[in-house]
Design an enzyme around this catalytic site. Sequence first.
Site, PDB file in Angstrom:
ATOM      1  N   ASP A 104     -19.401 -21.911  26.957  1.00  0.00           N
ATOM      2  CA  ASP A 104     -20.258 -22.913  26.329  1.00  0.00           C
ATOM      3  C   ASP A 104     -20.119 -22.789  24.807  1.00  0.00           C
ATOM      4  O   ASP A 104     -20.778 -21.969  24.174  1.00  0.00           O
ATOM      5  CB  ASP A 104     -21.709 -22.687  26.760  1.00  0.00           C
ATOM      6  CG  ASP A 104     -22.581 -23.902  26.489  1.00  0.00           C
ATOM      7  OD1 ASP A 104     -22.102 -24.845  25.839  1.00  0.00           O
ATOM      8  OD2 ASP A 104     -23.742 -23.903  26.933  1.00  0.00           O
ATOM      9  N   VAL A 105     -19.219 -23.609  24.241  1.00  0.00           N
ATOM     10  CA  VAL A 105     -18.957 -23.567  22.798  1.00  0.00           C
ATOM     11  C   VAL A 105     -19.219 -24.905  22.110  1.00  0.00           C
ATOM     12  O   VAL A 105     -19.296 -24.972  20.892  1.00  0.00           O
ATOM     13  CB  VAL A 105     -17.517 -23.108  22.490  1.00  0.00           C
ATOM     14  CG1 VAL A 105     -17.340 -21.632  22.731  1.00  0.00           C
ATOM     15  CG2 VAL A 105     -16.501 -23.908  23.290  1.00  0.00           C
ATOM     16  N   LYS A 106     -19.279 -25.987  22.911  1.00  0.00           N
ATOM     17  CA  LYS A 106     -19.585 -27.329  22.389  1.00  0.00           C
ATOM     18  C   LYS A 106     -18.734 -27.685  21.174  1.00  0.00           C
ATOM     19  O   LYS A 106     -19.222 -28.191  20.160  1.00  0.00           O
ATOM     20  CB  LYS A 106     -21.079 -27.458  22.049  1.00  0.00           C
ATOM     21  CG  LYS A 106     -21.990 -27.247  23.265  1.00  0.00           C
ATOM     22  CD  LYS A 106     -23.454 -27.413  22.913  1.00  0.00           C
ATOM     23  CE  LYS A 106     -24.333 -27.252  24.135  1.00  0.00           C
ATOM     24  NZ  LYS A 106     -24.394 -25.847  24.619  1.00  0.00           N
ATOM     25  N   ARG A 107     -17.429 -27.471  21.288  1.00  0.00           N
ATOM     26  CA  ARG A 107     -16.523 -27.797  20.189  1.00  0.00           C
ATOM     27  C   ARG A 107     -16.313 -29.306  20.107  1.00  0.00           C
ATOM     28  O   ARG A 107     -16.245 -29.997  21.121  1.00  0.00           O
ATOM     29  CB  ARG A 107     -15.176 -27.106  20.379  1.00  0.00           C
ATOM     30  CG  ARG A 107     -15.240 -25.586  20.476  1.00  0.00           C
ATOM     31  CD  ARG A 107     -15.861 -24.956  19.260  1.00  0.00           C
ATOM     32  NE  ARG A 107     -15.658 -23.514  19.257  1.00  0.00           N
ATOM     33  CZ  ARG A 107     -16.395 -22.663  18.558  1.00  0.00           C
ATOM     34  NH1 ARG A 107     -17.391 -23.102  17.819  1.00  0.00           N
ATOM     35  NH2 ARG A 107     -16.138 -21.370  18.606  1.00  0.00           N
ATOM     36  N   THR A 134     -17.130 -26.403  27.054  1.00  0.00           N
ATOM     37  CA  THR A 134     -17.935 -27.583  26.751  1.00  0.00           C
ATOM     38  C   THR A 134     -17.486 -28.157  25.417  1.00  0.00           C
ATOM     39  O   THR A 134     -17.144 -27.414  24.490  1.00  0.00           O
ATOM     40  CB  THR A 134     -19.429 -27.235  26.690  1.00  0.00           C
ATOM     41  OG1 THR A 134     -19.648 -26.191  25.726  1.00  0.00           O
ATOM     42  CG2 THR A 134     -19.934 -26.777  28.044  1.00  0.00           C
TER      43      THR A 134
END
Length: 287
Positions: A104-107, A134
Amino acid sequence: MNGPERGPAGAEGFGERLRRAVQAHGPVVAGIDPHSSLLEAWSLPDTPEGLREFSRITLAAVRGTVAAIKPQSAFFERHGSAGVAVLEELLAAAREAGMLTILDVKRGDIGSTMGAYAQAHLLPGAPLEADAITVSPYLGAGSLDPAAALAAEHGKGLFLLALTSNPDGPQVQHARTASDTPVALEIARHAERIGNAGPGEWSSVGLVVGATVGRAYRELGLAGAAPSVPLLAPGFGAQGAGPAQLSEVFGENAGHVLVSLSRGLSVAGPDEATLRARAEALQADFR
């Protein structure tokens, strides 16, 4: 462009590996979020060594019990290079154990910068390699093309933020585009298109849809627009959603939902056996 449905030399893509893991173990994904209050509750120091022990115990407890693990990168990054090293160790240990990892890094960025983020997490052999990450499409869904291309090449996966569980999400996600389409619906259509899954397959490009979004997933049209995508669903457990929300929120696509649980699982620690029993009970609740 074609999406990440197949890996090198026609190897099975992430979506199908994920589908088999859910069939074998159930829909629960174990969030590994070592924030300070959890470390304190486990009588662990808020240090890289505390993160290491938290990660080791959690991975040992859920191995063979959940479909995947989902470490939240921020809780490791806050400790600098030493914390990131612990995250590297966790991802490598999960890979060695044969467990799927969703980082879960939401790059989200454009051009070569997005490509570099993708290389950090989706390139085989990278120190922070994961099976899926993510990503945020809010610089335009096409901005994620470098990540989608690398995922396609190596059999990896992406989860695009679509309808998140935070209260302010609707301000952007429910807004309408110039063509009078909800933003979240455009993202869902893009995910379905680049995932390019075959009949009966799970796409390797999924969506993040919160279990607390009520009827929005269906009323905004996402259910019909992206029937093949896996749905990574935060909001279960501590945020209030339970087994009833599988059908209430996701309807006929409930079978594609990954039940993301962090605090709802970690509360049973730090005893490994108790944590494993909690994971098994949660799987039974959500099957």
